[in-house]
Design a protein around this motif. Sequence first.
Motif, PDB file in Angstrom:
ATOM      1  N   HIS A 130      56.365  32.567  28.714  1.00  0.00           N
ATOM      2  CA  HIS A 130      56.131  32.924  30.118  1.00  0.00           C
ATOM      3  C   HIS A 130      54.678  33.253  30.415  1.00  0.00           C
ATOM      4  O   HIS A 130      54.372  33.937  31.377  1.00  0.00           O
ATOM      5  CB  HIS A 130      57.061  34.073  30.549  1.00  0.00           C
ATOM      6  CG  HIS A 130      58.510  33.724  30.390  1.00  0.00           C
ATOM      7  ND1 HIS A 130      59.165  32.845  31.224  1.00  0.00           N
ATOM      8  CD2 HIS A 130      59.417  34.105  29.460  1.00  0.00           C
ATOM      9  CE1 HIS A 130      60.415  32.712  30.815  1.00  0.00           C
ATOM     10  NE2 HIS A 130      60.598  33.468  29.744  1.00  0.00           N
ATOM     11  N   SER A 131      53.801  32.735  29.589  1.00  0.00           N
ATOM     12  CA  SER A 131      52.382  32.885  29.863  1.00  0.00           C
ATOM     13  C   SER A 131      51.955  31.920  30.962  1.00  0.00           C
ATOM     14  O   SER A 131      52.463  30.807  31.067  1.00  0.00           O
ATOM     15  CB  SER A 131      51.582  32.600  28.602  1.00  0.00           C
ATOM     16  OG  SER A 131      50.194  32.535  28.901  1.00  0.00           O
ATOM     17  N   LYS A 134      48.579  27.743  26.036  1.00  0.00           N
ATOM     18  CA  LYS A 134      47.504  28.219  25.168  1.00  0.00           C
ATOM     19  C   LYS A 134      47.968  29.340  24.263  1.00  0.00           C
ATOM     20  O   LYS A 134      47.368  29.617  23.232  1.00  0.00           O
ATOM     21  CB  LYS A 134      46.327  28.713  26.017  1.00  0.00           C
ATOM     22  CG  LYS A 134      45.598  27.619  26.758  1.00  0.00           C
ATOM     23  CD  LYS A 134      44.431  28.225  27.537  1.00  0.00           C
ATOM     24  CE  LYS A 134      43.713  27.178  28.369  1.00  0.00           C
ATOM     25  NZ  LYS A 134      42.672  27.797  29.217  1.00  0.00           N
ATOM     26  N   GLU A 135      49.001  30.017  24.678  1.00  0.00           N
ATOM     27  CA  GLU A 135      49.471  31.163  23.903  1.00  0.00           C
ATOM     28  C   GLU A 135      50.260  30.734  22.673  1.00  0.00           C
ATOM     29  O   GLU A 135      50.003  31.193  21.567  1.00  0.00           O
ATOM     30  CB  GLU A 135      50.336  32.065  24.791  1.00  0.00           C
ATOM     31  CG  GLU A 135      49.586  32.706  25.927  1.00  0.00           C
ATOM     32  CD  GLU A 135      48.530  33.705  25.448  1.00  0.00           C
ATOM     33  OE1 GLU A 135      48.735  34.306  24.391  1.00  0.00           O
ATOM     34  OE2 GLU A 135      47.503  33.856  26.135  1.00  0.00           O
ATOM     35  N   CYS A 136      51.245  29.862  22.892  1.00  0.00           N
ATOM     36  CA  CYS A 136      52.098  29.491  21.756  1.00  0.00           C
ATOM     37  C   CYS A 136      51.957  28.017  21.378  1.00  0.00           C
ATOM     38  O   CYS A 136      52.678  27.527  20.518  1.00  0.00           O
ATOM     39  CB  CYS A 136      53.551  29.871  22.032  1.00  0.00           C
ATOM     40  SG  CYS A 136      54.284  29.100  23.476  1.00  0.00           S
ATOM     41  N   GLN A 137      50.998  27.305  22.022  1.00  0.00           N
ATOM     42  CA  GLN A 137      50.685  25.928  21.640  1.00  0.00           C
ATOM     43  C   GLN A 137      51.877  24.993  21.765  1.00  0.00           C
ATOM     44  O   GLN A 137      52.026  24.040  21.001  1.00  0.00           O
ATOM     45  CB  GLN A 137      50.128  25.876  20.206  1.00  0.00           C
ATOM     46  CG  GLN A 137      48.933  26.779  19.979  1.00  0.00           C
ATOM     47  CD  GLN A 137      47.723  26.351  20.775  1.00  0.00           C
ATOM     48  OE1 GLN A 137      47.293  25.216  20.714  1.00  0.00           O
ATOM     49  NE2 GLN A 137      47.174  27.253  21.587  1.00  0.00           N
ATOM     50  N   GLN A 188      52.315  28.073  40.349  1.00  0.00           N
ATOM     51  CA  GLN A 188      51.707  28.491  39.083  1.00  0.00           C
ATOM     52  C   GLN A 188      52.709  28.224  37.978  1.00  0.00           C
ATOM     53  O   GLN A 188      53.745  28.875  37.879  1.00  0.00           O
ATOM     54  CB  GLN A 188      51.359  29.982  39.134  1.00  0.00           C
ATOM     55  CG  GLN A 188      50.878  30.544  37.804  1.00  0.00           C
ATOM     56  CD  GLN A 188      49.609  29.859  37.300  1.00  0.00           C
ATOM     57  OE1 GLN A 188      48.564  29.912  37.924  1.00  0.00           O
ATOM     58  NE2 GLN A 188      49.707  29.191  36.149  1.00  0.00           N
ATOM     59  N   VAL A 189      52.381  27.226  37.186  1.00  0.00           N
ATOM     60  CA  VAL A 189      53.282  26.872  36.093  1.00  0.00           C
ATOM     61  C   VAL A 189      53.147  27.889  34.969  1.00  0.00           C
ATOM     62  O   VAL A 189      52.046  28.318  34.643  1.00  0.00           O
ATOM     63  CB  VAL A 189      52.943  25.461  35.567  1.00  0.00           C
ATOM     64  CG1 VAL A 189      53.781  25.118  34.346  1.00  0.00           C
ATOM     65  CG2 VAL A 189      53.161  24.432  36.673  1.00  0.00           C
TER      66      VAL A 189
END
Length: 54
Positions: free
Chosen positions: A35-36, A9-12, A28-29
Amino acid sequence: MLTYEYLCKECQVLFLVILSMAEHDHIQVECPHCHSAEVTQQFSTFFAKTSKKS
Ligand SMILES: [Zn+2]
């Protein structure tokens, strides 16, 4: 081992993660790029693989 597709969601960015089912339930992927942990699993895009022309 199965291949899971995630969208960050951060860098699409779409990325693939290879996990066992047990790992998939517990791990947790995170995005390999930023690294979000804000990632969502993608379904069906694996088969409807639209070519990304550039
Ligand atoms: Zn990212």
